[in-house]
Enzyme design. Structure first.
Site, PDB file in Angstrom:
ATOM      1  N   CYS A  88     109.255  54.852 -52.003  1.00 20.87           N
ATOM      2  CA  CYS A  88     109.528  54.247 -50.692  1.00 20.87           C
ATOM      3  C   CYS A  88     110.061  52.822 -50.837  1.00 20.87           C
ATOM      4  O   CYS A  88     109.468  51.992 -51.527  1.00 20.87           O
ATOM      5  CB  CYS A  88     108.233  54.244 -49.880  1.00 20.87           C
ATOM      6  SG  CYS A  88     108.354  53.358 -48.332  1.00 20.87           S
TER       7      CYS A  88
ATOM      8  N   GLU B 273     112.052  47.234 -38.227  1.00 22.15           N
ATOM      9  CA  GLU B 273     112.970  48.267 -37.772  1.00 22.15           C
ATOM     10  C   GLU B 273     112.242  49.394 -37.049  1.00 22.15           C
ATOM     11  O   GLU B 273     111.103  49.719 -37.375  1.00 22.15           O
ATOM     12  CB  GLU B 273     113.708  48.844 -38.982  1.00 22.15           C
ATOM     13  CG  GLU B 273     114.568  47.793 -39.656  1.00 22.15           C
ATOM     14  CD  GLU B 273     115.325  48.321 -40.869  1.00 22.15           C
ATOM     15  OE1 GLU B 273     116.348  47.714 -41.195  1.00 22.15           O
ATOM     16  OE2 GLU B 273     114.923  49.313 -41.475  1.00 22.15           O
TER      17      GLU B 273
ATOM     18  N   CYS C 214     103.872  52.935 -52.399  1.00 16.35           N
ATOM     19  CA  CYS C 214     104.276  54.296 -52.780  1.00 16.35           C
ATOM     20  C   CYS C 214     105.613  54.202 -53.529  1.00 16.35           C
ATOM     21  O   CYS C 214     106.542  53.538 -53.064  1.00 16.35           O
ATOM     22  CB  CYS C 214     104.414  55.179 -51.544  1.00 16.35           C
ATOM     23  SG  CYS C 214     102.906  55.245 -50.567  1.00 16.35           S
TER      24      CYS C 214
ATOM     25  N   CYS D  81     113.416  58.464 -43.785  1.00 15.47           N
ATOM     26  CA  CYS D  81     112.084  58.173 -44.314  1.00 15.47           C
ATOM     27  C   CYS D  81     112.182  57.477 -45.664  1.00 15.47           C
ATOM     28  O   CYS D  81     112.954  57.897 -46.520  1.00 15.47           O
ATOM     29  CB  CYS D  81     111.303  59.465 -44.501  1.00 15.47           C
ATOM     30  SG  CYS D  81     110.970  60.271 -42.960  1.00 15.47           S
TER      31      CYS D  81
ATOM     32  N   CYS E 217     104.876  46.550 -46.695  1.00 14.22           N
ATOM     33  CA  CYS E 217     103.719  47.442 -46.826  1.00 14.22           C
ATOM     34  C   CYS E 217     103.046  47.184 -48.170  1.00 14.22           C
ATOM     35  O   CYS E 217     103.716  46.948 -49.177  1.00 14.22           O
ATOM     36  CB  CYS E 217     104.164  48.892 -46.746  1.00 14.22           C
ATOM     37  SG  CYS E 217     102.777  50.055 -46.813  1.00 14.22           S
TER      38      CYS E 217
ATOM     39  N   CYS F  11     110.404  56.170 -33.863  1.00 18.91           N
ATOM     40  CA  CYS F  11     109.580  55.873 -35.035  1.00 18.91           C
ATOM     41  C   CYS F  11     109.395  54.357 -35.093  1.00 18.91           C
ATOM     42  O   CYS F  11     110.376  53.616 -35.170  1.00 18.91           O
ATOM     43  CB  CYS F  11     110.329  56.398 -36.266  1.00 18.91           C
ATOM     44  SG  CYS F  11     109.528  55.998 -37.805  1.00 18.91           S
TER      45      CYS F  11
ATOM     46  N   GLY G 217     105.381  50.009 -42.927  1.00 20.54           N
ATOM     47  CA  GLY G 217     103.961  49.662 -42.942  1.00 20.54           C
ATOM     48  C   GLY G 217     103.029  50.858 -42.866  1.00 20.54           C
ATOM     49  O   GLY G 217     103.434  51.970 -42.530  1.00 20.54           O
TER      50      GLY G 217
ATOM     51  N   SER H 180     100.462  61.697 -45.417  1.00 19.80           N
ATOM     52  CA  SER H 180     101.455  61.820 -46.492  1.00 19.80           C
ATOM     53  C   SER H 180     100.726  62.321 -47.726  1.00 19.80           C
ATOM     54  O   SER H 180      99.935  61.589 -48.318  1.00 19.80           O
ATOM     55  CB  SER H 180     102.073  60.448 -46.794  1.00 19.80           C
ATOM     56  OG  SER H 180     102.735  59.971 -45.662  1.00 19.80           O
TER      57      SER H 180
HETATM   58 FE1  SF4 Z   1     103.869  52.079 -47.102  1.00 13.80          FE
HETATM   59 FE2  SF4 Z   1     104.376  54.456 -45.955  1.00 13.80          FE
HETATM   60 FE3  SF4 Z   1     106.114  53.398 -47.690  1.00 13.80          FE
HETATM   61 FE4  SF4 Z   1     103.762  54.298 -48.594  1.00 13.80          FE
HETATM   62  S1  SF4 Z   1     105.390  55.521 -47.643  1.00 13.80           S
HETATM   63  S2  SF4 Z   1     104.747  52.341 -49.149  1.00 13.80           S
HETATM   64  S3  SF4 Z   1     102.429  53.761 -46.866  1.00 13.80           S
HETATM   65  S4  SF4 Z   1     105.559  52.541 -45.700  1.00 13.80           S
END
Ligand code: SF4
Length: 378
Positions: free
Chosen positions: A121, A94, A118, A347, A114, A107, A172, A227
């Site tokens: 996420c 995406e 995190c 996000c 990924c 973006c 990712g 981040s």
């Molecule tokens: Fe991956 Fe970014 Fe999500 Fe962390 S915040 S799991 S680095 S996509």
């Protein structure tokens, strides 16, 4: 067995030159090709009118130019647009277009899934499937550019005009895919390529220290976003497993050493999670930690559609209070509104094909497929 054609979208300018030379053509033909592909947006060799007909036939025999066709598109109430692109192996990625008054940011994704895990996420929840190749990174930009051009002439207008900025903040961890990220950045910034100023490109990382330093040494003027999301190691490790490998002190040292031009600033992304990282004390600690790093801070409220259910966004007055403490310490601090939350484009909400699959079985099948691949060890 038939020879596999070279996808020219995977080649930088220098590599295109090498490619044409391998076909007994002069170097400048490689630069011409780059301009045809990106400046003119041509996807058919027959239309490259200043190349000799014989050379066009040779190209058609040995090369191809991939593109993303027929993306799935969802338009948010706030004007942001989510694009779902189908890859050759059936996975989907995406990209999200975010039009604002003074800019239009795309973006882009750098991996399918990924490995960083995190906890706030949804992409992290999917696990890692594979890296995107250069063409798959670049084709997100080309496809959205073409869509915007087509929109101009269609009845259904959007407020978006032209892509002005690119952020690597989609699915990712871009710095875990350096082999493809660096050449993709070269194609994006090359004058005959997509010709986007490096100052308008931001690469975001969860904190892969060696790769941050490599990015700084291999590129010029590319913006870095980090981040951070916590001001102490215990909290950050709880939210982001990468912190166990590269704790805050090491990460911030790498930020201090990231080469920046005079007015450039590292962007620290900080997602506020109620009761976890949003206290006055944490804000003061953060101000202390970042005191000698030229930076800006983006505060985001947790998108409750992404990551673990225990996480909640703080009330708005808490966000304002957190911002005030940092502002009083002389930081530039912005509260970022989540864009595209109604289409799961905000996000931490990008989660690949499961969103688009048309029935529950397909959703599960896609999720299973994407979870089959083990994460690489960080
Ligand atoms: Fe991956 Fe970014 Fe999500 Fe962390 S915040 S799991 S680095 S996509």
């Amino acid at each position: 067995m038939a020879e596999e054609k070279t996808d020219l979208k995977n080649l930088t300018q220098d590599e295109l030159v090498e490619f044409v030379e391998s076909l007994d053509q002069p170097a400048f033909r490689g630069r011409q090709l780059l301009a045809w592909i990106y400046k003119a947006g041509i996807t058919d060799f027959a239309q490259m009118s200043d190349l000799a007909k014989e050379f066009r036939l040779v190209l058609a025999e040995h090369a191809r130019m991939s593109s993303f066709n027929g993306p799935l598109i969802e338009v948010s109430r706030d004007g942001s647009v989510k694009f779902g692109f189908s890859l050759d192996d059936g996975y989907m990625i995406e990209s999200v277009l975010i039009p604002e008054e003074d800019r239009c940011t795309l973006c882009v994704s750098s991996q399918v899934g990924c490995a960083m895990g995190c906890h706030f996420c949804l992409t992290g929840d999917m696990g890692f499937t594979r890296n995107l190749n250069r063409a798959e990174i670049i084709n997100q930009v080309c496809a959205v550019r073409d869509w915007l051009l087509a929109e101009k002439t269609s009845a259904e207008k959007t407020s978006a005009k032209k892509i002005s900025n690119i952020v690597f903040m989609g699915m990712g961890e871009p710095l875990a895919n350096m082999d493809n990220l660096l050449p993709a950045l070269a194609i994006l910034t090359e004058q005959r390529g997509l010709n986007i100023s490096p100052r308008r490109i931001t690469v975001s990382t969860c904190g892969l220290v060696p790769q941050m330093l490599e990015l700084g040494s291999q590129t010029n003027n590319i913006n870095l976003a980090v981040s951070l999301h916590a001001a102490d190691d215990a909290t950050r490790s709880r939210l982001m497993p990468v912190n166990q490998r590269y704790p805050i002190t090491e990460l911030l040292d790498a930020c201090r050493n990231y080469p920046q031009k005079k007015r450039q600033r590292i962007m620290f992304e900080y997602t506020l999670l109620a009761g976890i990282n949003d206290s006055d004390e944490t804000a003061r600690k953060l101000a202390e930690l970042l005191s000698d790093i030229p930076c800006k801070i983006n505060l985001l409220s947790m998108n409750e559609g992404g990551g673990e259910k225990e996480f909640r966004s703080p009330p708005h007055d808490r966000v304002l209070r957190f911002q005030k403490i940092l502002r009083d310490a002389n930081y530039s601090v912005f509260i970022r509104q989540s864009r595209g939350a109604d289409i799961s484009a905000a996000c931490g909400q990008l989660a690949s094909s499961a969103d688009y699959a048309d029935d529950a079985d397909k959703k599960q099948e896609k999720k299973d497929k994407q979870k089959m691949h083990p994460s690489f060890a960080i």
